[in-house]
Write a protein that holds these residues in place. Structure first.
Motif, PDB file in Angstrom:
ATOM      1  N   VAL A  57       8.326  -7.675   0.924  1.00  0.00           N
ATOM      2  CA  VAL A  57       7.035  -6.993   1.027  1.00  0.00           C
ATOM      3  C   VAL A  57       6.408  -7.440   2.344  1.00  0.00           C
ATOM      4  CG1 VAL A  57       4.822  -6.543  -0.077  1.00  0.00           C
ATOM      5  CG2 VAL A  57       6.848  -6.974  -1.480  1.00  0.00           C
ATOM      6  N   LEU A  58       6.475  -6.560   3.327  1.00  0.00           N
ATOM      7  CA  LEU A  58       6.166  -6.942   4.704  1.00  0.00           C
ATOM      8  C   LEU A  58       4.705  -7.235   4.984  1.00  0.00           C
ATOM      9  CD1 LEU A  58       8.562  -4.486   6.515  1.00  0.00           C
ATOM     10  CD2 LEU A  58       8.970  -6.842   5.816  1.00  0.00           C
ATOM     11  N   ASP A  59       3.790  -6.570   4.322  1.00  0.00           N
ATOM     12  CA  ASP A  59       2.381  -6.790   4.652  1.00  0.00           C
ATOM     13  C   ASP A  59       1.811  -8.057   4.009  1.00  0.00           C
ATOM     14  OD1 ASP A  59       2.523  -5.578   2.125  1.00  0.00           O
ATOM     15  OD2 ASP A  59       0.557  -4.653   2.342  1.00  0.00           O
ATOM     16  N   LYS A  60       2.586  -8.750   3.210  1.00  0.00           N
ATOM     17  CA  LYS A  60       2.140 -10.025   2.657  1.00  0.00           C
ATOM     18  C   LYS A  60       2.408 -11.168   3.611  1.00  0.00           C
ATOM     19  CE  LYS A  60       2.439  -8.793  -2.175  1.00  0.00           C
ATOM     20  NZ  LYS A  60       3.051  -9.094  -3.470  1.00  0.00           N
ATOM     21  N   GLY A  61       3.041 -10.866   4.744  1.00  0.00           N
ATOM     22  CA  GLY A  61       3.313 -11.896   5.746  1.00  0.00           C
ATOM     23  C   GLY A  61       4.343 -12.912   5.298  1.00  0.00           C
ATOM     24  N   ASN A  62       5.222 -12.504   4.372  1.00  0.00           N
ATOM     25  CA  ASN A  62       6.169 -13.474   3.840  1.00  0.00           C
ATOM     26  C   ASN A  62       7.550 -13.400   4.495  1.00  0.00           C
ATOM     27  OD1 ASN A  62       7.084 -11.109   2.765  1.00  0.00           O
ATOM     28  ND2 ASN A  62       6.892 -11.705   0.634  1.00  0.00           N
ATOM     29  N   TRP A 101       0.804  -1.223   0.000  1.00  0.00           N
ATOM     30  CA  TRP A 101       0.000   0.000   0.000  1.00  0.00           C
ATOM     31  C   TRP A 101       0.841   1.278   0.000  1.00  0.00           C
ATOM     32  CZ3 TRP A 101       1.520   2.609   4.236  1.00  0.00           C
ATOM     33  CH2 TRP A 101       2.014   1.874   5.301  1.00  0.00           C
ATOM     34  N   CYS A 102       2.154   1.167   0.062  1.00  0.00           N
ATOM     35  CA  CYS A 102       3.037   2.327   0.169  1.00  0.00           C
ATOM     36  C   CYS A 102       3.340   2.916  -1.212  1.00  0.00           C
ATOM     37  CB  CYS A 102       4.340   1.916   0.863  1.00  0.00           C
ATOM     38  SG  CYS A 102       5.571   3.228   0.935  1.00  0.00           S
ATOM     39  N   HIS A 103       2.826   4.095  -1.467  1.00  0.00           N
ATOM     40  CA  HIS A 103       3.053   4.737  -2.770  1.00  0.00           C
ATOM     41  C   HIS A 103       4.516   5.152  -2.939  1.00  0.00           C
ATOM     42  CE1 HIS A 103      -1.174   4.619  -3.625  1.00  0.00           C
ATOM     43  NE2 HIS A 103      -1.426   5.202  -2.460  1.00  0.00           N
ATOM     44  N   ASN A 104       5.166   5.536  -1.869  1.00  0.00           N
ATOM     45  CA  ASN A 104       6.590   5.880  -1.958  1.00  0.00           C
ATOM     46  C   ASN A 104       7.426   4.655  -2.312  1.00  0.00           C
ATOM     47  OD1 ASN A 104       6.181   8.583  -1.369  1.00  0.00           O
ATOM     48  ND2 ASN A 104       6.426   8.276   0.817  1.00  0.00           N
ATOM     49  N   CYS A 105       7.039   3.509  -1.796  1.00  0.00           N
ATOM     50  CA  CYS A 105       7.760   2.269  -2.126  1.00  0.00           C
ATOM     51  C   CYS A 105       7.671   1.991  -3.624  1.00  0.00           C
ATOM     52  CB  CYS A 105       7.188   1.092  -1.346  1.00  0.00           C
ATOM     53  SG  CYS A 105       7.338   1.253   0.454  1.00  0.00           S
ATOM     54  N   GLU A 106       6.517   2.197  -4.192  1.00  0.00           N
ATOM     55  CA  GLU A 106       6.352   2.022  -5.634  1.00  0.00           C
ATOM     56  C   GLU A 106       7.185   3.041  -6.401  1.00  0.00           C
ATOM     57  OE1 GLU A 106       4.721  -0.302  -7.461  1.00  0.00           O
ATOM     58  OE2 GLU A 106       4.390  -1.335  -5.573  1.00  0.00           O
ATOM     59  N   ALA A 107       7.272   4.254  -5.868  1.00  0.00           N
ATOM     60  CA  ALA A 107       8.003   5.317  -6.559  1.00  0.00           C
ATOM     61  C   ALA A 107       9.506   5.053  -6.590  1.00  0.00           C
ATOM     62  CB  ALA A 107       7.721   6.666  -5.885  1.00  0.00           C
ATOM     63  N   TYR A 108      10.067   4.459  -5.542  1.00  0.00           N
ATOM     64  CA  TYR A 108      11.511   4.243  -5.537  1.00  0.00           C
ATOM     65  C   TYR A 108      11.913   2.885  -6.113  1.00  0.00           C
ATOM     66  CZ  TYR A 108      11.349   1.591  -1.096  1.00  0.00           C
ATOM     67  OH  TYR A 108      11.095   0.675  -0.118  1.00  0.00           O
ATOM     68  N   ARG A 109      10.969   2.036  -6.451  1.00  0.00           N
ATOM     69  CA  ARG A 109      11.289   0.722  -7.021  1.00  0.00           C
ATOM     70  C   ARG A 109      12.162   0.837  -8.277  1.00  0.00           C
ATOM     71  NH1 ARG A 109       6.749  -2.006  -6.345  1.00  0.00           N
ATOM     72  NH2 ARG A 109       7.648  -3.022  -4.542  1.00  0.00           N
ATOM     73  N   PRO A 110      11.890   1.748  -9.215  1.00  0.00           N
ATOM     74  CA  PRO A 110      12.772   1.873 -10.381  1.00  0.00           C
ATOM     75  C   PRO A 110      14.202   2.280 -10.007  1.00  0.00           C
ATOM     76  CG  PRO A 110      10.687   2.969 -10.812  1.00  0.00           C
ATOM     77  CD  PRO A 110      10.691   2.589  -9.359  1.00  0.00           C
TER      78      PRO A 110
END
Length: 65
Positions: free
Chosen positions: A57-62, A30-39
């Motif tokens: 990806v922490l909220d997937k419980g993995n 759900w973190c938009h900043n995480c998506e922004a820095y992925r590239p």
């Protein structure tokens, strides 16, 4: 072969942290900043193939360690 950012889970975390130079990026879906820095992280992985890059990806419980 292009270098990629490895998806880190409980099953491969120990091997990842023992692999030498490594960068682990923690994110959430759900973190938009995480998506922004992925590239940027993907570009860094391409520019520095001698360093292993991974993303948990922490909220997937993995990743519970």
């Amino acid at each position: 072969m292009p270098v990629s950012v490895e998806q880190i889970t409980d099953t491969n975390y120990d091997a990842f942290k023992q692999s030498g130079l490594a960068v682990l990026v923690a994110s959430t879906s759900w973190c938009h900043n995480c998506e922004a820095y992925r590239p940027v992280v993907e570009a860094a992985a391409q520019a520095m193939p001698h360093i292993k890059f991974g993303e948990a990806v922490l909220d997937k419980g993995n990743l519970r360690k």
